[in-house]
Design a protein around this motif. Sequence first.
Motif, PDB file in Angstrom:
ATOM      1  N   LEU A  47     -83.910 -15.876  64.533  1.00 41.28           N
ATOM      2  CA  LEU A  47     -82.498 -15.960  64.909  1.00 41.28           C
ATOM      3  C   LEU A  47     -81.804 -17.110  64.184  1.00 41.28           C
ATOM      4  O   LEU A  47     -80.677 -16.961  63.707  1.00 41.28           O
ATOM      5  N   ASP A  48     -82.486 -18.242  64.068  1.00 42.68           N
ATOM      6  CA  ASP A  48     -81.899 -19.395  63.371  1.00 42.68           C
ATOM      7  C   ASP A  48     -81.690 -19.107  61.887  1.00 42.68           C
ATOM      8  O   ASP A  48     -80.665 -19.469  61.317  1.00 42.68           O
ATOM      9  N   VAL A  49     -82.657 -18.444  61.246  1.00 42.48           N
ATOM     10  CA  VAL A  49     -82.517 -18.099  59.832  1.00 42.48           C
ATOM     11  C   VAL A  49     -81.344 -17.146  59.637  1.00 42.48           C
ATOM     12  O   VAL A  49     -80.513 -17.335  58.737  1.00 42.48           O
ATOM     13  N   LYS A  50     -81.237 -16.126  60.473  1.00 42.60           N
ATOM     14  CA  LYS A  50     -80.132 -15.172  60.346  1.00 42.60           C
ATOM     15  C   LYS A  50     -78.778 -15.867  60.579  1.00 42.60           C
ATOM     16  O   LYS A  50     -77.788 -15.530  59.945  1.00 42.60           O
ATOM     17  N   GLN A  51     -78.757 -16.842  61.481  1.00 37.61           N
ATOM     18  CA  GLN A  51     -77.511 -17.559  61.742  1.00 37.61           C
ATOM     19  C   GLN A  51     -77.118 -18.407  60.531  1.00 37.61           C
ATOM     20  O   GLN A  51     -75.963 -18.408  60.125  1.00 37.61           O
ATOM     21  N   LYS A  52     -78.086 -19.089  59.950  1.00 38.94           N
ATOM     22  CA  LYS A  52     -77.791 -19.983  58.823  1.00 38.94           C
ATOM     23  C   LYS A  52     -77.578 -19.224  57.519  1.00 38.94           C
ATOM     24  O   LYS A  52     -76.666 -19.529  56.759  1.00 38.94           O
ATOM     25  N   GLN A  53     -78.416 -18.245  57.236  1.00 39.72           N
ATOM     26  CA  GLN A  53     -78.349 -17.543  55.957  1.00 39.72           C
ATOM     27  C   GLN A  53     -77.418 -16.332  55.974  1.00 39.72           C
ATOM     28  O   GLN A  53     -76.829 -15.990  54.964  1.00 39.72           O
ATOM     29  N   GLY A  54     -77.324 -15.662  57.110  1.00 40.23           N
ATOM     30  CA  GLY A  54     -76.539 -14.436  57.165  1.00 40.23           C
ATOM     31  C   GLY A  54     -75.244 -14.572  57.935  1.00 40.23           C
ATOM     32  O   GLY A  54     -74.523 -13.607  58.128  1.00 40.23           O
ATOM     33  N   ARG A  55     -74.956 -15.773  58.403  1.00 42.03           N
ATOM     34  CA  ARG A  55     -73.737 -16.061  59.166  1.00 42.03           C
ATOM     35  C   ARG A  55     -73.589 -15.172  60.397  1.00 42.03           C
ATOM     36  O   ARG A  55     -72.502 -14.740  60.739  1.00 42.03           O
ATOM     37  N   TYR A  56     -74.696 -14.900  61.045  1.00 37.93           N
ATOM     38  CA  TYR A  56     -74.669 -14.164  62.307  1.00 37.93           C
ATOM     39  C   TYR A  56     -74.505 -15.147  63.460  1.00 37.93           C
ATOM     40  O   TYR A  56     -74.923 -16.298  63.365  1.00 37.93           O
ATOM     41  N   ARG A  57     -73.922 -14.689  64.547  1.00 33.41           N
ATOM     42  CA  ARG A  57     -73.917 -15.444  65.795  1.00 33.41           C
ATOM     43  C   ARG A  57     -75.044 -14.874  66.641  1.00 33.41           C
ATOM     44  O   ARG A  57     -75.177 -13.658  66.744  1.00 33.41           O
ATOM     45  N   GLN A  58     -75.818 -15.734  67.238  1.00 27.58           N
ATOM     46  CA  GLN A  58     -76.921 -15.241  68.052  1.00 27.58           C
ATOM     47  C   GLN A  58     -76.570 -15.292  69.532  1.00 27.58           C
ATOM     48  O   GLN A  58     -75.923 -16.213  69.997  1.00 27.58           O
ATOM     49  N   HIS A  59     -76.977 -14.247  70.224  1.00 30.80           N
ATOM     50  CA  HIS A  59     -76.820 -14.151  71.671  1.00 30.80           C
ATOM     51  C   HIS A  59     -78.198 -13.845  72.238  1.00 30.80           C
ATOM     52  O   HIS A  59     -78.937 -13.040  71.690  1.00 30.80           O
ATOM     53  N   ARG A  60     -78.503 -14.499  73.326  1.00 21.49           N
ATOM     54  CA  ARG A  60     -79.790 -14.274  73.983  1.00 21.49           C
ATOM     55  C   ARG A  60     -79.505 -13.777  75.395  1.00 21.49           C
ATOM     56  O   ARG A  60     -78.817 -14.445  76.162  1.00 21.49           O
ATOM     57  N   LEU A  61     -80.003 -12.603  75.688  1.00 20.34           N
ATOM     58  CA  LEU A  61     -79.744 -11.958  76.974  1.00 20.34           C
ATOM     59  C   LEU A  61     -81.029 -11.772  77.759  1.00 20.34           C
ATOM     60  O   LEU A  61     -82.095 -11.564  77.181  1.00 20.34           O
ATOM     61  N   ILE A  62     -80.896 -11.809  79.054  1.00 19.32           N
ATOM     62  CA  ILE A  62     -81.990 -11.461  79.953  1.00 19.32           C
ATOM     63  C   ILE A  62     -81.583 -10.149  80.621  1.00 19.32           C
ATOM     64  O   ILE A  62     -80.515 -10.058  81.222  1.00 19.32           O
ATOM     65  N   VAL A  63     -82.416  -9.136  80.470  1.00 23.82           N
ATOM     66  CA  VAL A  63     -82.148  -7.827  81.070  1.00 23.82           C
ATOM     67  C   VAL A  63     -83.083  -7.667  82.258  1.00 23.82           C
ATOM     68  O   VAL A  63     -84.301  -7.775  82.118  1.00 23.82           O
ATOM     69  N   THR A  64     -82.477  -7.445  83.413  1.00 23.59           N
ATOM     70  CA  THR A  64     -83.268  -7.236  84.626  1.00 23.59           C
ATOM     71  C   THR A  64     -83.268  -5.756  84.951  1.00 23.59           C
ATOM     72  O   THR A  64     -82.279  -5.055  84.731  1.00 23.59           O
ATOM     73  N   ARG A  65     -84.412  -5.311  85.445  1.00 21.27           N
ATOM     74  CA  ARG A  65     -84.596  -3.900  85.786  1.00 21.27           C
ATOM     75  C   ARG A  65     -85.271  -3.828  87.140  1.00 21.27           C
ATOM     76  O   ARG A  65     -86.146  -4.633  87.433  1.00 21.27           O
ATOM     77  N   PRO A  66     -84.893  -2.877  87.982  1.00 21.00           N
ATOM     78  CA  PRO A  66     -85.531  -2.791  89.295  1.00 21.00           C
ATOM     79  C   PRO A  66     -87.031  -2.493  89.161  1.00 21.00           C
ATOM     80  O   PRO A  66     -87.433  -1.681  88.348  1.00 21.00           O
ATOM     81  N   ASP A  67     -87.806  -3.200  89.935  1.00 22.12           N
ATOM     82  CA  ASP A  67     -89.259  -2.982  90.013  1.00 22.12           C
ATOM     83  C   ASP A  67     -89.989  -3.191  88.690  1.00 22.12           C
ATOM     84  O   ASP A  67     -91.066  -2.654  88.469  1.00 22.12           O
ATOM     85  N   ARG A  68     -89.391  -3.937  87.772  1.00 20.51           N
ATOM     86  CA  ARG A  68     -90.045  -4.260  86.498  1.00 20.51           C
ATOM     87  C   ARG A  68     -89.723  -5.704  86.141  1.00 20.51           C
ATOM     88  O   ARG A  68     -88.704  -6.231  86.561  1.00 20.51           O
ATOM     89  N   PRO A  69     -90.560  -6.319  85.302  1.00 18.78           N
ATOM     90  CA  PRO A  69     -90.241  -7.691  84.889  1.00 18.78           C
ATOM     91  C   PRO A  69     -88.980  -7.720  84.022  1.00 18.78           C
ATOM     92  O   PRO A  69     -88.666  -6.753  83.324  1.00 18.78           O
TER      93      PRO A  69
END
Length: 119
Positions: A47-69
């Motif tokens: 993610l850091d390489v893509k942000q620095k070299q490819g000018r991407y913005r990184q987003h980190r999400l947590i996806v919750t699902r019923p009865d699963r981690p």
Amino acid sequence: MARVAARTAGGGESAARPATDREVAEWDTLVAANPGGGEVWGGTCYLDVKQKQGRYRQHRLIVTRPDRPAIAVSVLAKRVPFLGSGGICPPGPQEKTFPPCWKFPPRLPILRVPAARSS
């Protein structure tokens, strides 16, 4: 951004929210704990390489699902001149019971890219 709920193709409901500061600090551990062992493409270094070299913005999400981690999901967003904005999710997580298709709202607020200002 607050929690965003979505229905999976299988009819279940999942929710996505931005990772907390603590989760961001432990991001690689969370990615490795994803079903199937996680993917290197969702880790901090990539993610850091893509942000620095490819000018991407990184987003980190947590996806919750019923009865699963919960799963850690990385998103890279970018604005391309003349084409508009877009985003990619690096591969992962892999799970045999993971639904083949997710139905998200057409616009996730976290992926909104501000328009370029003209001078």
